[in-house]
Design a protein around this motif. Structure first.
Motif: not given
Lengths: 317, 109
Positions: B54-58, B79-81, B89-96
């Motif tokens: 979370a910190r790195l994405v922020h 991704v944060e949202d 586990a739910s953010v795989q697509r957003q991370v990609s």
């Protein structure tokens, strides 16, 4: 800067302290504020930021809220709880965008709140605005401590400065001397030649203080015809030399309103040869006793009171 | 997370500040350091380290905006949202999508 006199606003290149754990924000602000007339200091966490706020005397603090260990709210709370940092304006830079976060930040004492990602041009003008406000507040605060007639620092400034100097002297085991200067028979000058003549004498003595004092000395009008001179890093022996110069300079003035009447002063000087555990008030009392001794022993002289003993290094004028 | 998802699938993206002389050096630095950031994000995600992730994405969201890559900031915000509403586990697509876009970042020179 001569500490004796009112000087132009000295904080011409203020320090802006950025407290943010993001190296990017530090880099970006450094680039975007490059051409502003300011120095940018940085801290990457709350603890370091609090230390720098105390030591670097920043004009404003830019504070991130979302930091590990100590968050920005806690940093802000501590800045406002510390008398040394209480008055530093704080602009919050934060990705937290809820109304409650903003309300909390303002309630804790922030002057502005900028949400991340921020527009750097907007940030720049907000920083300028906060610096303008800071300068105005400082100018007002400074003017409130200046004696209107003589341009010297007034008693309010003396009270604070003297306490600070005694504290620093005790802490760092440095010498320090205090002189109380009182014009001799001042009332008769007012009564004989009128108040404008008396005012001219007060201004004349203040000019002597400005001329004869060293850069680091702090001259103040204590009240009426009484003045104080704080001499940091100065032993009583050296301070006595400064005081003798003041008396000699004062005695040599030819006064246009009363050329037939010379003006003299008496000086009570107090200071320890070694650091003494003495409060600011006690020290002032010692100087007052020395001044009383100078008056009693004939005026126009310096009497030095070494803490713990009386050594009348008196010299008749 | 499958490797190779962040390979560029479209043309390079450049900074809004690429021609700003005050910023070009910093933009170059950001682009140069971006692979290491992405590796750290991927690593935190794969390790299930939600706090570090979370910190790195922020930080990337803030940096993306600051260095003139608003698209990166938007993807990082997504991704944060997702993280807030559904967890790591739910953010795989957003991370990609974030990594893919970041892989297209270019200095423009």
């Amino acid at each position: 800067m001569n500490a004796t006199t009112l000087h132009p606003f000295e904080d011409s290149q203020p320090t802006v302290l950025l407290i943010d754990d993001s190296v990017d924000v530090h880099r970006l602000l450094k680039a975007r504020l490059r051409y502003e007339d300011l120095k940018l200091a940085g801290a990457s966490n709350g603890k370091e930021g609090l230390e720098q706020a105390r030591t670097a005397s920043p004009a404003i603090v830019l504070l991130d809220l979302d930091m590990p260990d100590m968050d920005g709210f806690e940093v802000l709370r501590r800045l406002k709880d510390d008398p040394a940092t209480l008055d530093i304006p704080v602009i919050v830079l934060s990705g937290l965008q809820s109304a409650q976060d903003k309300v909390t930040a303002f309630d804790l004492g922030a002057v502005d709140y900028i949400t991340k990602p921020f527009n750097l041009t907007e940030l720049r003008v907000r920083v300028r605005s906060a610096l303008r406000l800071h300068r105005l507040v400082q100018m007002l605060a400074q003017r409130a401590q200046i004696d209107g007639l003589t341009g010297l620092w007034n008693r309010a400034h003396f009270n604070k400065r003297w306490t600070d100097e005694v504290s620093a002297c005790t802490r760092h085991h440095r010498p320090l001397s205090l002189a109380l200067i009182d014009l001799d028979h001042f009332k008769t000058i007012n009564d004989t030649y009128g108040h404008p003549a008396g005012d001219a004498v007060l201004q004349g003595l203040s000019r002597v203080l400005q001329r004869e004092c060293r850069q680091e000395d702090v001259g103040c009008r204590y009240g009426g015809e009484e003045f104080t001179l704080i001499m940091p890093d100065t032993t009583p022996t050296d301070a006595a030399g400064v005081c003798e110069r003041i008396l000699a300079a004062l005695a040599s003035i030819s006064w246009p309103r009363h050329p037939e009447r010379a003006v003299t002063a008496s000086i009570g000087l107090a200071g320890p040869d070694v650091t003494a555990d003495l409060s600011a008030d006690q020290w002032l009392d010692e100087a007052d006793r020395a001044l009383y001794a100078a008056k009693q022993s004939g005026r126009n002289r310096v009497v030095t009171r070494l803490i713990g003993q009386v050594t009348p290094m008196a010299k008749a004028g | 997370m499958p490797r190779g998802e962040n390979q560029p699938k479209a043309g390079p993206i450049t900074s809004e500040y690429a021609s700003d002389p005050d910023m070009s050096e910093l933009v170059d630095l950001f682009v140069t350091e971006l692979p290491a950031r992405l590796a750290a994000i991927r690593s935190a995600h794969d390790a299930g380290n939600g706090g570090a992730f979370a910190r790195l994405v922020h930080q990337l969201k803030s940096a993306g905006s600051g260095y003139g890559f608003p698209g990166i900031a938007e993807r990082a915000a997504a991704v944060e949202d997702g993280l807030r509403s559904g967890g790591l586990a739910s953010v795989q697509r957003q991370v990609s999508e974030l990594l893919e876009l970041c892989a297209r970042a270019s200095t423009g020179r």
